[in-house]
Design a protein around this motif. Structure first.
Motif, mmCIF file in Angstrom:
data_model
loop_
_atom_site.group_PDB
_atom_site.id
_atom_site.type_symbol
_atom_site.label_atom_id
_atom_site.label_comp_id
_atom_site.label_asym_id
_atom_site.label_seq_id
_atom_site.Cartn_x
_atom_site.Cartn_y
_atom_site.Cartn_z
ATOM 1 N N UNK A 54 -17.343 3.869 9.493
ATOM 2 C CA UNK A 54 -15.920 3.820 9.288
ATOM 3 C C UNK A 54 -15.455 5.124 9.234
ATOM 4 N N UNK A 55 -14.108 5.265 9.462
ATOM 5 C CA UNK A 55 -13.397 6.539 9.256
ATOM 6 C C UNK A 55 -13.208 6.783 7.781
ATOM 7 N N UNK A 56 -13.571 8.348 7.540
ATOM 8 C CA UNK A 56 -13.520 8.676 6.107
ATOM 9 C C UNK A 56 -12.331 9.415 5.567
ATOM 10 N N UNK A 57 -11.276 9.170 6.020
ATOM 11 C CA UNK A 57 -9.946 9.750 5.789
ATOM 12 C C UNK A 57 -9.569 9.422 4.249
ATOM 13 N N UNK A 58 -8.403 9.949 3.789
ATOM 14 C CA UNK A 58 -8.137 9.761 2.488
ATOM 15 C C UNK A 58 -7.485 8.124 2.266
ATOM 16 N N UNK A 59 -7.897 7.724 0.906
ATOM 17 C CA UNK A 59 -7.412 6.476 0.600
ATOM 18 C C UNK A 59 -5.973 6.659 0.126
ATOM 19 N N UNK A 60 -5.118 5.925 0.678
ATOM 20 C CA UNK A 60 -3.718 5.944 0.129
ATOM 21 C C UNK A 60 -3.250 4.779 -0.569
ATOM 22 N N UNK A 61 -2.844 4.725 -1.729
ATOM 23 C CA UNK A 61 -2.520 3.490 -2.312
ATOM 24 C C UNK A 61 -0.953 3.674 -2.985
ATOM 25 N N UNK A 62 -0.382 2.551 -2.940
ATOM 26 C CA UNK A 62 0.861 2.406 -3.377
ATOM 27 C C UNK A 62 0.964 2.643 -4.905
ATOM 28 N N UNK A 63 1.959 3.572 -5.328
ATOM 29 C CA UNK A 63 2.230 3.825 -6.772
ATOM 30 C C UNK A 63 3.482 3.240 -7.199
ATOM 31 N N UNK A 64 3.455 2.691 -8.127
ATOM 32 C CA UNK A 64 4.680 2.115 -8.703
ATOM 33 C C UNK A 64 5.850 3.164 -9.245
ATOM 34 N N UNK A 65 7.015 2.984 -8.894
ATOM 35 C CA UNK A 65 8.061 3.964 -9.652
ATOM 36 C C UNK A 65 8.589 3.448 -11.074
ATOM 37 N N UNK A 66 7.977 4.052 -11.770
ATOM 38 C CA UNK A 66 8.298 3.348 -13.361
ATOM 39 C C UNK A 66 9.339 4.308 -13.744
#
Length: 67
Positions: free
Chosen positions: A55-67
């Motif tokens: 599987x590709x080993x790229x960076x994991x991008x997650x959604x970050x809530x704007x508080x």
């Protein structure tokens, strides 16, 4: 004690430690006189099947809530 004599003393201590490490971790005289023979190379068998691509080993991008 002046800074030059202190530096000279510390330099001598560092040199002594480096020399001791060279004697401890270096090859022994018997290894220098009688080097080991290289191991015989054995022919390798052909691989049975191609492995599945990883599987590709790229960076994991997650959604970050704007508080």
């Amino acid at each position: 004690m002046s800074s030059q004599s202190t530096a000279g003393f510390l330099g001598a201590v560092v040199a002594a430690v480096a020399l001791a490490a060279a004697f401890i971790y270096g090859p022994s005289p018997s290894q220098l006189r009688n080097p080991t023979q290289p191991a015989a190379v054995q022919p390798q068998a052909a691989p049975a099947a191609e492995a599945a691509p990883a599987a590709p080993r790229g960076p994991v991008i997650r959604e970050v809530p704007n508080n």
